[in-house]
Design an enzyme around this catalytic site. Structure first.
Site, PDB file in Angstrom:
ATOM      1  CG  HIS A 188     -18.664 -48.803  20.612  1.00 45.66           C
ATOM      2  ND1 HIS A 188     -19.310 -49.361  21.704  1.00 45.66           N
ATOM      3  CD2 HIS A 188     -17.360 -49.119  20.749  1.00 45.66           C
ATOM      4  CE1 HIS A 188     -18.427 -49.986  22.458  1.00 45.66           C
ATOM      5  NE2 HIS A 188     -17.230 -49.853  21.897  1.00 45.66           N
TER       6      HIS A 188
ATOM      7  CG  HIS B 192     -11.398 -48.908  21.621  1.00 48.27           C
ATOM      8  ND1 HIS B 192     -11.814 -50.160  21.999  1.00 48.27           N
ATOM      9  CD2 HIS B 192     -10.339 -49.096  20.775  1.00 48.27           C
ATOM     10  CE1 HIS B 192     -11.052 -51.078  21.400  1.00 48.27           C
ATOM     11  NE2 HIS B 192     -10.147 -50.455  20.665  1.00 48.27           N
TER      12      HIS B 192
END
Length: 229
Positions: free
Chosen positions: A182, A133
């Site tokens: 993440h 992302h």
């Protein structure tokens, strides 16, 4: 052009340093501390802040998803083709497509596991390093921002476009950490390599523009602008 190439080299160097830290396990303490700081100590499934903030983070993180970025890219490429700006259309398609392929290869190469320190607030399916992302947001929004900046004459307009592109990139990456999917170092690495790729594409746009294969910047004395006064 030399400055942009140096900036791209700096981004790649920063990515290499982060990758080395990951391989050696030296980034783990940094990653753990930040992830835990963003969670309620009494309930690690609860990110800090009001409940609506978590929903906002989900909405923001969607701006960096493959689906949204693909739709944005297709829309832009379609517009450029209709406007008969084939060079710019190819540039956008190659930039985003190449960035997507590069991100996939890097994930397969490093194969880092997702954070297991806190529960994930959204579903994830791929490896963790680098953040897809964060990387693809940088590739897409910075590349499109650079392309738009090249056709704006006023410095204020260029600065605004660049600020919006950077803000979107930073918000998407930060949302990935906030949602617990993440490690912070994943996001930092995604920003570095994504920005480096975008800068390289920016350099390509400059070169193509000088050759007349991408639309020239306004104020260059073309008939379209007309004489002053």
């Amino acid at each position: 052009m030399l400055a942009t190439l140096l900036a791209a080299a700096g981004g790649l160097l920063a990515f290499g340093m982060l990758a080395e830290e990951i391989i050696e396990g030296e980034a783990l303490a940094f990653d753990r501390n930040i992830l835990l700081a963003l969670r309620n100590p009494a309930d690690l499934s609860d990110p800090i802040g009001p409940r609506w903030l978590e929903e906002v983070a989900r909405d923001i993180t969607a701006l960096g998803s493959h689906v949204v970025l693909t739709l944005v890219t297709l829309a832009v490429v379609g517009f450029l083709l209709i406007a008969r700006k084939r060079g710019a259309a190819v540039l956008v398609a190659v930039s985003v497509g190449g960035g997507t392929l590069l991100g996939t290869l890097l994930k397969l190469l490093f194969g880092r596991a997702r954070p297991d320190l806190v529960p994930h607030a959204v579903e994830v399916y791929s490896a963790s390093f680098p953040s897809g992302h964060a990387m693809l947001s940088a590739v897409t929004y910075l590349t499109l921002g650079a392309l738009l900046m090249r056709v704006q004459a006023r410095p204020g307009e260029r600065l605004y476009i660049l600020a919006v592109a950077i803000a979107l990139t930073l918000l998407v990456g930060a949302s990935r950490v906030y949602l617990g999917v993440h490690w912070p170092s994943d996001v930092l690495a995604g920003w570095c390599v994504g920005a480096a790729w975008a800068i390289l594409c920016w350099t390509a746009a400059l070169w193509l523009q000088r050759r007349g294969e991408v639309e020239p910047p306004p104020g260059n004395g073309t008939a379209e602008n007309g004489p002053a006064g």
